[in-house]
Write a protein that holds these residues in place. Sequence first.
Motif, PDB file in Angstrom:
ATOM      1  N   PHE A   1       0.827  -1.206   0.000  1.00  0.00           N
ATOM      2  CA  PHE A   1       0.000   0.000   0.000  1.00  0.00           C
ATOM      3  C   PHE A   1       0.868   1.266   0.000  1.00  0.00           C
ATOM      4  CE2 PHE A   1      -2.563   3.212   2.370  1.00  0.00           C
ATOM      5  CZ  PHE A   1      -3.591   3.335   1.450  1.00  0.00           C
ATOM      6  N   GLY A   2       0.540   2.196  -0.911  1.00  0.00           N
ATOM      7  CA  GLY A   2       1.248   3.471  -0.942  1.00  0.00           C
ATOM      8  C   GLY A   2       2.527   3.464  -1.750  1.00  0.00           C
ATOM      9  N   ARG A   3       2.941   2.279  -2.227  1.00  0.00           N
ATOM     10  CA  ARG A   3       4.181   2.184  -2.999  1.00  0.00           C
ATOM     11  C   ARG A   3       3.868   2.236  -4.501  1.00  0.00           C
ATOM     12  NH1 ARG A   3       8.333   3.333  -0.010  1.00  0.00           N
ATOM     13  NH2 ARG A   3       9.550   2.455  -1.698  1.00  0.00           N
ATOM     14  N   VAL A   4       4.942   2.299  -5.281  1.00  0.00           N
ATOM     15  CA  VAL A   4       4.819   2.339  -6.732  1.00  0.00           C
ATOM     16  C   VAL A   4       4.284   0.998  -7.251  1.00  0.00           C
ATOM     17  CG1 VAL A   4       6.229   2.481  -8.816  1.00  0.00           C
ATOM     18  CG2 VAL A   4       6.667   4.042  -6.920  1.00  0.00           C
TER      19      VAL A   4
ATOM     20  N   THR B   1      12.948   7.949  -1.959  1.00  0.00           N
ATOM     21  CA  THR B   1      13.738   9.154  -2.223  1.00  0.00           C
ATOM     22  C   THR B   1      12.818  10.327  -2.571  1.00  0.00           C
ATOM     23  OG1 THR B   1      15.377   7.675  -3.214  1.00  0.00           O
ATOM     24  CG2 THR B   1      15.682  10.033  -3.596  1.00  0.00           C
ATOM     25  N   GLU B   2      13.250  11.540  -2.185  1.00  0.00           N
ATOM     26  CA  GLU B   2      12.471  12.740  -2.534  1.00  0.00           C
ATOM     27  C   GLU B   2      12.384  12.897  -4.060  1.00  0.00           C
ATOM     28  OE1 GLU B   2      12.778  17.604  -2.226  1.00  0.00           O
ATOM     29  OE2 GLU B   2      14.059  16.387  -0.930  1.00  0.00           O
ATOM     30  N   VAL B   3      11.207  13.275  -4.540  1.00  0.00           N
ATOM     31  CA  VAL B   3      11.010  13.509  -5.975  1.00  0.00           C
ATOM     32  C   VAL B   3      10.716  14.991  -6.185  1.00  0.00           C
ATOM     33  CG1 VAL B   3       9.573  12.964  -7.991  1.00  0.00           C
ATOM     34  CG2 VAL B   3      10.072  11.176  -6.302  1.00  0.00           C
ATOM     35  N   ARG B   4      11.453  15.646  -7.072  1.00  0.00           N
ATOM     36  CA  ARG B   4      11.169  17.046  -7.398  1.00  0.00           C
ATOM     37  C   ARG B   4      10.737  17.153  -8.856  1.00  0.00           C
ATOM     38  NH1 ARG B   4      15.614  21.203  -5.604  1.00  0.00           N
ATOM     39  NH2 ARG B   4      15.433  19.853  -3.782  1.00  0.00           N
TER      40      ARG B   4
ATOM     41  N   SER C   1      -0.561  11.791  -1.274  1.00  0.00           N
ATOM     42  CA  SER C   1       0.674  11.027  -1.370  1.00  0.00           C
ATOM     43  C   SER C   1       0.366   9.557  -1.602  1.00  0.00           C
ATOM     44  CB  SER C   1       1.501  11.176  -0.093  1.00  0.00           C
ATOM     45  OG  SER C   1       2.580  10.250  -0.125  1.00  0.00           O
ATOM     46  N   HIS C   2       0.829   9.029  -2.707  1.00  0.00           N
ATOM     47  CA  HIS C   2       0.529   7.653  -3.091  1.00  0.00           C
ATOM     48  C   HIS C   2       1.562   7.336  -4.149  1.00  0.00           C
ATOM     49  CE1 HIS C   2      -2.359   4.485  -2.592  1.00  0.00           C
ATOM     50  NE2 HIS C   2      -2.441   4.286  -3.882  1.00  0.00           N
ATOM     51  N   TYR C   3       1.777   6.108  -4.468  1.00  0.00           N
ATOM     52  CA  TYR C   3       2.737   5.761  -5.514  1.00  0.00           C
ATOM     53  C   TYR C   3       4.090   6.408  -5.214  1.00  0.00           C
ATOM     54  CZ  TYR C   3      -1.809   5.346  -7.826  1.00  0.00           C
ATOM     55  OH  TYR C   3      -3.100   5.058  -8.131  1.00  0.00           O
ATOM     56  N   ALA C   4       4.551   6.355  -3.948  1.00  0.00           N
ATOM     57  CA  ALA C   4       5.719   7.146  -3.571  1.00  0.00           C
ATOM     58  C   ALA C   4       6.984   6.316  -3.430  1.00  0.00           C
ATOM     59  CB  ALA C   4       5.429   7.869  -2.262  1.00  0.00           C
TER      60      ALA C   4
END
Length: 308
Positions: A142-145, A232-235, A226-229
């Motif tokens: 859950f919540g991952r790519v 590492t930080e994504v900009r 926030s989902h599919y996270a």
Amino acid sequence: MTGRPPVTADVDLALERLRAGGLVVIPTETVYGLAADIDRPDAVERVYAVKGRPVGHPLICHVADAATADAYGDMSVEHAATLAAACWPGPLTLLVPRRPTVPDIVTGGRPTVGVRVPAHPLTSELLARHGGALAAPSANRFGRVSPTTVSHVLDDIGGLLDAERDIILDGGPCPVGVESTIVDLTVSPPQVLRHGGITPEEIARLLHVDLAAAAGESRTSGMLASHYAPATEVRLVEDPRAGRELLERIPGAVLIDRTEDLVEAARSLYADLRDADRDSTTLIIAVLPPARGLGHALRDRLGKAAAR
Ligand code: TXA
Ligand code: MG
């Protein structure tokens, strides 16, 4: 017992395990799904447990064709037949009034059900021979790519499946690469609840209506900010040149820029995010594609990957 289940293209074995109440990882044209027979509440409960998904987040019912969809959701609602005829099998989920055949655990008690006919030969055969509906979220924690290859699935949930009861159907890399578009047909005009493999332009063209923007509170878990996270930080940047400048300035940064070809960008999005998300990566810089066609889904997923 846990352990790596068989990875195979054996539909006979998949059907056998499904009927015995096991879980089947299914390839679809969008992403891999973690499927259970909706009539096996114990199996559906295990889907939630393996995913680590809060109960109450509803699951999509996957069926072989539109006639079977009508056994689980009311396909007589306006626009359902048109969209089903034009887009199924394919990356479109229709939200329609639920029929009593769908257990509460699948819809989180909602009066609606999401139905979809996926387009992948192995899964089409499994669904046709099964005859009923398979509840299947994407086969990631859950919540991952979401996973678009078997190796993604094994990385995420391989160790949580049961070698004796479950099975992974290997259908190769998923050709579309982003999840199905979810269209709510229980409101007028219809709303796109999640952008995906079928573009909003295509739906508007088929229905001759202006789609409403999804309103209000997070109606689907895919709508959480926030989902599919990745870890590492994504900009996000709008312009490839800005992306390259940032890449030069920040040691350990990785750039994802596939704005030239949106079909390829969608197909490789989740593999790109997983590949970039290494311990040595300090920042993932992603160039946003234009907001047209598949660009809608890509901007949505990248926005969610960037939300903290
Ligand atoms: O492409 C796809 O749709 C993939 C493949 C495996 O078919 N499936 C998928 O499932 O993306 P999942 O569970 O990861 O996302 C389904 C989304 C969730 O955000 C869920 O909340 C929403 O659909 N959903 C399902 N049924 C719903 C309902 N009755 N009402 C509102 N939202 C619903
Ligand atoms: Mg998902």
